[in-house]
Write a protein that holds these residues in place. Sequence first.
Motif, PDB file in Angstrom:
ATOM      1  N   VAL A 231       0.853  -1.183   0.000  1.00  0.00           N
ATOM      2  CA  VAL A 231       0.000   0.000   0.000  1.00  0.00           C
ATOM      3  C   VAL A 231       0.889   1.233   0.000  1.00  0.00           C
ATOM      4  CG1 VAL A 231      -0.247  -0.076   2.534  1.00  0.00           C
ATOM      5  CG2 VAL A 231      -1.892   1.216   1.156  1.00  0.00           C
ATOM      6  N   ASP A 232       0.544   2.220  -0.824  1.00  0.00           N
ATOM      7  CA  ASP A 232       1.362   3.425  -0.914  1.00  0.00           C
ATOM      8  C   ASP A 232       0.495   4.666  -0.926  1.00  0.00           C
ATOM      9  OD1 ASP A 232       1.286   4.957  -3.720  1.00  0.00           O
ATOM     10  OD2 ASP A 232       0.963   2.840  -4.128  1.00  0.00           O
ATOM     11  N   ASP A 233       1.126   5.778  -0.593  1.00  0.00           N
ATOM     12  CA  ASP A 233       0.477   7.080  -0.740  1.00  0.00           C
ATOM     13  C   ASP A 233       1.400   8.012  -1.530  1.00  0.00           C
ATOM     14  OD1 ASP A 233       2.446   7.628   1.114  1.00  0.00           O
ATOM     15  OD2 ASP A 233       1.165   8.772   2.450  1.00  0.00           O
ATOM     16  N   ILE A 234       2.171   7.421  -2.420  1.00  0.00           N
ATOM     17  CA  ILE A 234       3.177   8.190  -3.148  1.00  0.00           C
ATOM     18  C   ILE A 234       2.594   8.802  -4.410  1.00  0.00           C
ATOM     19  CG2 ILE A 234       5.102   6.825  -2.292  1.00  0.00           C
ATOM     20  CD1 ILE A 234       5.101   5.324  -4.947  1.00  0.00           C
ATOM     21  N   GLY A 235       3.234   9.862  -4.851  1.00  0.00           N
ATOM     22  CA  GLY A 235       2.938  10.455  -6.131  1.00  0.00           C
ATOM     23  C   GLY A 235       4.196  11.149  -6.571  1.00  0.00           C
ATOM     24  N   GLU A 236       4.533  11.039  -7.823  1.00  0.00           N
ATOM     25  CA  GLU A 236       5.748  11.675  -8.291  1.00  0.00           C
ATOM     26  C   GLU A 236       5.546  12.111  -9.726  1.00  0.00           C
ATOM     27  OE1 GLU A 236       7.545   9.778 -10.675  1.00  0.00           O
ATOM     28  OE2 GLU A 236       6.094   8.158 -10.470  1.00  0.00           O
ATOM     29  N   GLU A 237       6.522  12.782 -10.221  1.00  0.00           N
ATOM     30  CA  GLU A 237       6.414  13.462 -11.496  1.00  0.00           C
ATOM     31  C   GLU A 237       6.056  12.538 -12.645  1.00  0.00           C
ATOM     32  OE1 GLU A 237       9.385  16.101 -14.318  1.00  0.00           O
ATOM     33  OE2 GLU A 237      10.129  15.074 -12.554  1.00  0.00           O
ATOM     34  N   LEU A 238       6.480  11.295 -12.581  1.00  0.00           N
ATOM     35  CA  LEU A 238       6.253  10.393 -13.694  1.00  0.00           C
ATOM     36  C   LEU A 238       4.928   9.658 -13.606  1.00  0.00           C
ATOM     37  CD1 LEU A 238       9.830   8.989 -14.297  1.00  0.00           C
ATOM     38  CD2 LEU A 238       8.748  11.078 -15.105  1.00  0.00           C
ATOM     39  N   ASP A 239       4.064  10.024 -12.666  1.00  0.00           N
ATOM     40  CA  ASP A 239       2.677   9.591 -12.701  1.00  0.00           C
ATOM     41  C   ASP A 239       1.965  10.500 -13.699  1.00  0.00           C
ATOM     42  OD1 ASP A 239       1.937   7.331 -11.310  1.00  0.00           O
ATOM     43  OD2 ASP A 239       1.703   8.356  -9.396  1.00  0.00           O
ATOM     44  N   LEU A 240       1.590   9.945 -14.822  1.00  0.00           N
ATOM     45  CA  LEU A 240       1.060  10.737 -15.922  1.00  0.00           C
ATOM     46  C   LEU A 240      -0.454  10.570 -16.040  1.00  0.00           C
ATOM     47  CD1 LEU A 240       3.784   9.874 -18.588  1.00  0.00           C
ATOM     48  CD2 LEU A 240       3.732  11.827 -17.000  1.00  0.00           C
ATOM     49  N   TYR A 241      -1.106  11.571 -16.623  1.00  0.00           N
ATOM     50  CA  TYR A 241      -2.556  11.506 -16.799  1.00  0.00           C
ATOM     51  C   TYR A 241      -2.939  10.699 -18.032  1.00  0.00           C
ATOM     52  CZ  TYR A 241      -7.449  12.884 -16.874  1.00  0.00           C
ATOM     53  OH  TYR A 241      -8.824  12.847 -16.857  1.00  0.00           O
ATOM     54  N   PHE A 242      -2.200  10.836 -19.132  1.00  0.00           N
ATOM     55  CA  PHE A 242      -2.596  10.230 -20.396  1.00  0.00           C
ATOM     56  C   PHE A 242      -1.846   8.945 -20.734  1.00  0.00           C
ATOM     57  CE2 PHE A 242      -3.582  14.803 -21.093  1.00  0.00           C
ATOM     58  CZ  PHE A 242      -4.942  14.688 -21.343  1.00  0.00           C
ATOM     59  N   GLN A 243      -0.955   8.502 -19.855  1.00  0.00           N
ATOM     60  CA  GLN A 243      -0.139   7.328 -20.147  1.00  0.00           C
ATOM     61  C   GLN A 243       0.284   6.666 -18.847  1.00  0.00           C
ATOM     62  OE1 GLN A 243       3.668   8.298 -21.876  1.00  0.00           O
ATOM     63  NE2 GLN A 243       4.057   6.229 -22.614  1.00  0.00           N
ATOM     64  N   GLN A 244       0.377   5.340 -18.838  1.00  0.00           N
ATOM     65  CA  GLN A 244       0.942   4.640 -17.693  1.00  0.00           C
ATOM     66  C   GLN A 244       2.432   4.954 -17.630  1.00  0.00           C
ATOM     67  OE1 GLN A 244       0.147   0.531 -16.998  1.00  0.00           O
ATOM     68  NE2 GLN A 244      -1.956   0.646 -17.767  1.00  0.00           N
ATOM     69  N   GLY A 245       2.877   5.507 -16.504  1.00  0.00           N
ATOM     70  CA  GLY A 245       4.258   5.918 -16.352  1.00  0.00           C
ATOM     71  C   GLY A 245       5.104   4.889 -15.631  1.00  0.00           C
ATOM     72  N   ILE A 246       6.210   5.362 -15.071  1.00  0.00           N
ATOM     73  CA  ILE A 246       7.197   4.489 -14.447  1.00  0.00           C
ATOM     74  C   ILE A 246       6.612   3.689 -13.284  1.00  0.00           C
ATOM     75  CG2 ILE A 246       9.339   4.463 -13.137  1.00  0.00           C
ATOM     76  CD1 ILE A 246       9.859   4.970 -15.983  1.00  0.00           C
ATOM     77  N   THR A 247       5.905   4.352 -12.384  1.00  0.00           N
ATOM     78  CA  THR A 247       5.384   3.663 -11.206  1.00  0.00           C
ATOM     79  C   THR A 247       4.415   2.564 -11.612  1.00  0.00           C
ATOM     80  OG1 THR A 247       5.673   5.643  -9.856  1.00  0.00           O
ATOM     81  CG2 THR A 247       4.209   3.955  -9.008  1.00  0.00           C
ATOM     82  N   SER A 248       3.529   2.857 -12.560  1.00  0.00           N
ATOM     83  CA  SER A 248       2.600   1.837 -13.042  1.00  0.00           C
ATOM     84  C   SER A 248       3.358   0.656 -13.636  1.00  0.00           C
ATOM     85  CB  SER A 248       1.660   2.432 -14.089  1.00  0.00           C
ATOM     86  OG  SER A 248       0.766   3.368 -13.508  1.00  0.00           O
ATOM     87  N   ALA A 249       4.429   0.946 -14.398  1.00  0.00           N
ATOM     88  CA  ALA A 249       5.208  -0.127 -15.016  1.00  0.00           C
ATOM     89  C   ALA A 249       5.879  -1.003 -13.967  1.00  0.00           C
ATOM     90  CB  ALA A 249       6.243   0.466 -15.960  1.00  0.00           C
ATOM     91  N   MET A 250       6.404  -0.383 -12.918  1.00  0.00           N
ATOM     92  CA  MET A 250       7.049  -1.148 -11.847  1.00  0.00           C
ATOM     93  C   MET A 250       6.051  -2.089 -11.178  1.00  0.00           C
ATOM     94  SD  MET A 250       9.212   1.829  -9.962  1.00  0.00           S
ATOM     95  CE  MET A 250      10.474   2.761 -10.803  1.00  0.00           C
ATOM     96  N   MET A 251       4.881  -1.564 -10.875  1.00  0.00           N
ATOM     97  CA  MET A 251       3.869  -2.386 -10.204  1.00  0.00           C
ATOM     98  C   MET A 251       3.380  -3.506 -11.119  1.00  0.00           C
ATOM     99  SD  MET A 251       1.721   0.519  -8.119  1.00  0.00           S
ATOM    100  CE  MET A 251       2.486   1.371  -6.727  1.00  0.00           C
ATOM    101  N   ARG A 252       3.230  -3.181 -12.386  1.00  0.00           N
ATOM    102  CA  ARG A 252       2.777  -4.187 -13.339  1.00  0.00           C
ATOM    103  C   ARG A 252       3.793  -5.320 -13.444  1.00  0.00           C
ATOM    104  NH1 ARG A 252       2.346  -0.880 -17.087  1.00  0.00           N
ATOM    105  NH2 ARG A 252       4.083  -1.484 -18.433  1.00  0.00           N
ATOM    106  N   ALA A 253       5.080  -4.970 -13.457  1.00  0.00           N
ATOM    107  CA  ALA A 253       6.126  -5.986 -13.551  1.00  0.00           C
ATOM    108  C   ALA A 253       6.166  -6.852 -12.298  1.00  0.00           C
ATOM    109  CB  ALA A 253       7.471  -5.317 -13.778  1.00  0.00           C
ATOM    110  N   ALA A 254       6.064  -6.221 -11.139  1.00  0.00           N
ATOM    111  CA  ALA A 254       6.102  -6.980  -9.880  1.00  0.00           C
ATOM    112  C   ALA A 254       4.911  -7.922  -9.779  1.00  0.00           C
ATOM    113  CB  ALA A 254       6.127  -6.019  -8.698  1.00  0.00           C
ATOM    114  N   ALA A 255       3.731  -7.445 -10.197  1.00  0.00           N
ATOM    115  CA  ALA A 255       2.531  -8.276 -10.140  1.00  0.00           C
ATOM    116  C   ALA A 255       2.622  -9.437 -11.130  1.00  0.00           C
ATOM    117  CB  ALA A 255       1.296  -7.429 -10.420  1.00  0.00           C
ATOM    118  N   ALA A 256       3.286  -9.214 -12.272  1.00  0.00           N
ATOM    119  CA  ALA A 256       3.453 -10.292 -13.242  1.00  0.00           C
ATOM    120  C   ALA A 256       4.375 -11.381 -12.702  1.00  0.00           C
ATOM    121  CB  ALA A 256       4.000  -9.732 -14.552  1.00  0.00           C
ATOM    122  N   ALA A 257       5.373 -10.969 -11.918  1.00  0.00           N
ATOM    123  CA  ALA A 257       6.318 -11.933 -11.358  1.00  0.00           C
ATOM    124  C   ALA A 257       5.732 -12.706 -10.184  1.00  0.00           C
ATOM    125  CB  ALA A 257       7.591 -11.210 -10.922  1.00  0.00           C
ATOM    126  N   ASP A 258       4.771 -12.131  -9.493  1.00  0.00           N
ATOM    127  CA  ASP A 258       4.138 -12.774  -8.339  1.00  0.00           C
ATOM    128  C   ASP A 258       2.620 -12.675  -8.510  1.00  0.00           C
ATOM    129  OD1 ASP A 258       3.074 -13.618  -5.955  1.00  0.00           O
ATOM    130  OD2 ASP A 258       4.323 -12.348  -4.681  1.00  0.00           O
TER     131      ASP A 258
END
Length: 619
Positions: free
Chosen positions: A170-197
Motif C-alpha cells: 500500500v502506498d500514498d506516493i505520487g511523483e512526477e512520472l505519474d502521468l494523466y494520459f499514459q501509464q508511467g514508471i510507477t505503473s510499469a514497476m507495479m505491473r512488472a512486480a505483479a506479473a512476477a508474483d
Amino acid sequence: MTRRAFVPCTIAVALLSVATATAPGPTGASAAATPEDASCRIIPVEADGPHRSAEARAAFGVDGTGVTVGIISDSFATAPGLLTTPEQDVSIGSLPGPGNPCGYETPVEVLADGPGSDEGRAMAQLVHGIAPGARLLFATTGIDSLGRTTPLHIFHAVELLVAAGADIIVDDIGEELDLYFQQGITSAMMRAAAAADPSLMFFSSAGNDNVLGTPGTSVAGRPVGSWQTPAYRPVECPEWAVDGTELDCLDFSPTGDGDATYGVTTGAETQLLSTLLHWAEPMTTGPPTPSSFELRVYDAQHALVGEAPQHRTFLPVASFEAADGPILPAGDYEIVVARTAAADESARPAIWMMPFLRHRAFTMAPEYGVSAGPDLVGPTTYGHPAQGTAIGVGAADWTTPDVPEVFSSIGPGIELFTPFDEPLPAEVADTPVPVIPAVRSAAAVFTAAPLPEPIVTTAPQITGVDGTQTSFFGSRDDQSARRFSGTSASAPHVAAIMALAKSYSPATSREELRRLLLETATPMTNPYAQFGFEDANVIGTGLADAYALLAALPAPHTAAPTPPAAPTAPAAPVQLPASGPDPLPALAAATLLAFTGLLAVLQRRRRPSRNARAGRLAR
C-alpha cells in the motif's frame, strides 16, 4: 488533510485514553458496528465500525496472521519532536513489537527509512488496527541530494518489499512520472512486480485533489478541480500575456470562440503549489517531447503571479516548482496556457490541468466550470491509482461513511498511449534502471505509440474511511485526539481488510479477491450524481466491507491461524515529553519536489506535503 483547528498543547498518552472515551461514533446506514473495545489498546480501532472488520475478525477467526503487508510512504521513525516514538506506540498497542500489550510481538520491519513526517508509521498503525496479526514492512520512497523523490527510489522501495515477501503493498506516493494520459514508471514497476508474483496486490491512495464549486455561485457543490479538452485549440494570446516565448495560446471556449483565458474566482486563500498541466504526448527516454506548454496565472490587474513551465523536456508535464510560493488571497484570477514549442504546429494534443493548491477549505468558481462540448471538468485522479495497476482508494470520514470526503479525488482516468516501460532516463537515475528487468533485455527498444482507442478507467475503485485516531499523526480534534485524514489514511484501511481476506482464504486468487472486494462493498451516496458524475468515478463500488468480503470467500482448507498470546492490560500511561509548539503534520514533506524542483503531487494519491500547507490556509 486538515480537519479541525489545532490545539497548541502537549498531549500525554493518558489523555489519549480520555479522548477515545468521548470520540463521536459513526452515523449512517453503513456504520453497522461500533469500534472494538479492546482493553489491551489505549487507542480504539475506529475503522472497525464502518468497515465491519471487528465483526469479521470475530466471526471468521482471523487477524491477518500469515499475510505480509508492505507500506511505502515518506518515513517511519525519523521526524523529530513528535508526540510518540515507535517504542511508545508498541507499548500502547498501536504497533506490533516486543511488549505489545495485545500479544502481537513481531515488530515492523523497516527496510529503508529517510527524512519525512513519519506518515508511514501512522499508516502502519491503521493497518495494525484492522489486521493486528499481519507482518508489517516499511520502505521509504527516499529522496536524492536535491530533496527529490525519483522513480529510482520508488523502484528500490518496491524491490525491497517484494524481496522481503510482501503479499500486499500500500502506498500514498505520487511523483512526477505519474502521468494523466499514459501509464508511467510507477505503473510499469507495479505491473512488472505483479506479473512476477501472481498473488501480489497493490493499493494506493486515490488523491486529495477534488475541489467543489463555491457556495452561492452557478457551480456550487459541483466538482471543478480540473479542466481538460481532447484537442488543443490554438488562439492568439492576450496582449498582456505575451512575453515573446509563446507560439499561441489555448482557446478555453468549448465552441471555439477564441477565449484565451480561464477566468476563476477563488473562494479561499491558496497557493500555486500543486498546479499541474499535462498534455497528451508520450514520455520519452531523453529526446524532448514534440510540444511544450506553460501555465501562467495572472491577478485581476493582469499581473503575473506565477507560472508553471515544463521542467523536463522528456516529460509532458508543466508544474509550479517553488515549494513555498506566495499565498494568493481569495479573489479573481486569469489562467493562460501558452504553447512555447512545437515540432509540428498542426499538432493538437489533449490538455488536462489542475490549478492551485487544493485543500478542504478551498473552493472556486471557474468561468468554465461545467463540462460542455468536447471539454470535461472535474476528474482529478491520475497515475497508478487511476490506471488499474493499483486499487485506487477514495476516502469517507469514519463518522459519516456513506458519503465521500469533499477532497477525495474523482475519476475517470484515461490512457491514450501504450505504457512507458523503458529504462529510466540517465538524468533521472544514477545508472540506467530497467523498469521490467525480468521481461526486457538491456538492448530492447520500446517506443510508446498511440492506442487505437482511448482506455477509460474508473477511479477510485473503492472507498475506505479516514479521520480515525493515531497516537501522533494528523490534526487535533476538540478532544485533543490526533486524527489522520486523507486518502493516505483510507488506503491502508482497505489494504488491511484484504490482509484479513488473504489470511482467511489463502488459496483464493488475486483476481477473485479483487472482484469480491469490489462486489461486496457497502453502497454509498454519490453527492455529485445530480451533476452527471457516475458512482463508479466518485466512490468506486462503495465502502469496503470486511465482513461481507470474508463471508463471500470459500472456507479455508487449512486450520485457522493460532491466536496471539492472551492480551494483558497496558501499563500505566507514560507521560510523554513536551514537543514544543504543536507541529503541523507535514504529510510526506520529503517529496515536495521531484526532479530538479518539479513538484510531486501527492495524496491521490495524492498527496501529503501539500496538505500541510493546506492546513495553514484552512485554519
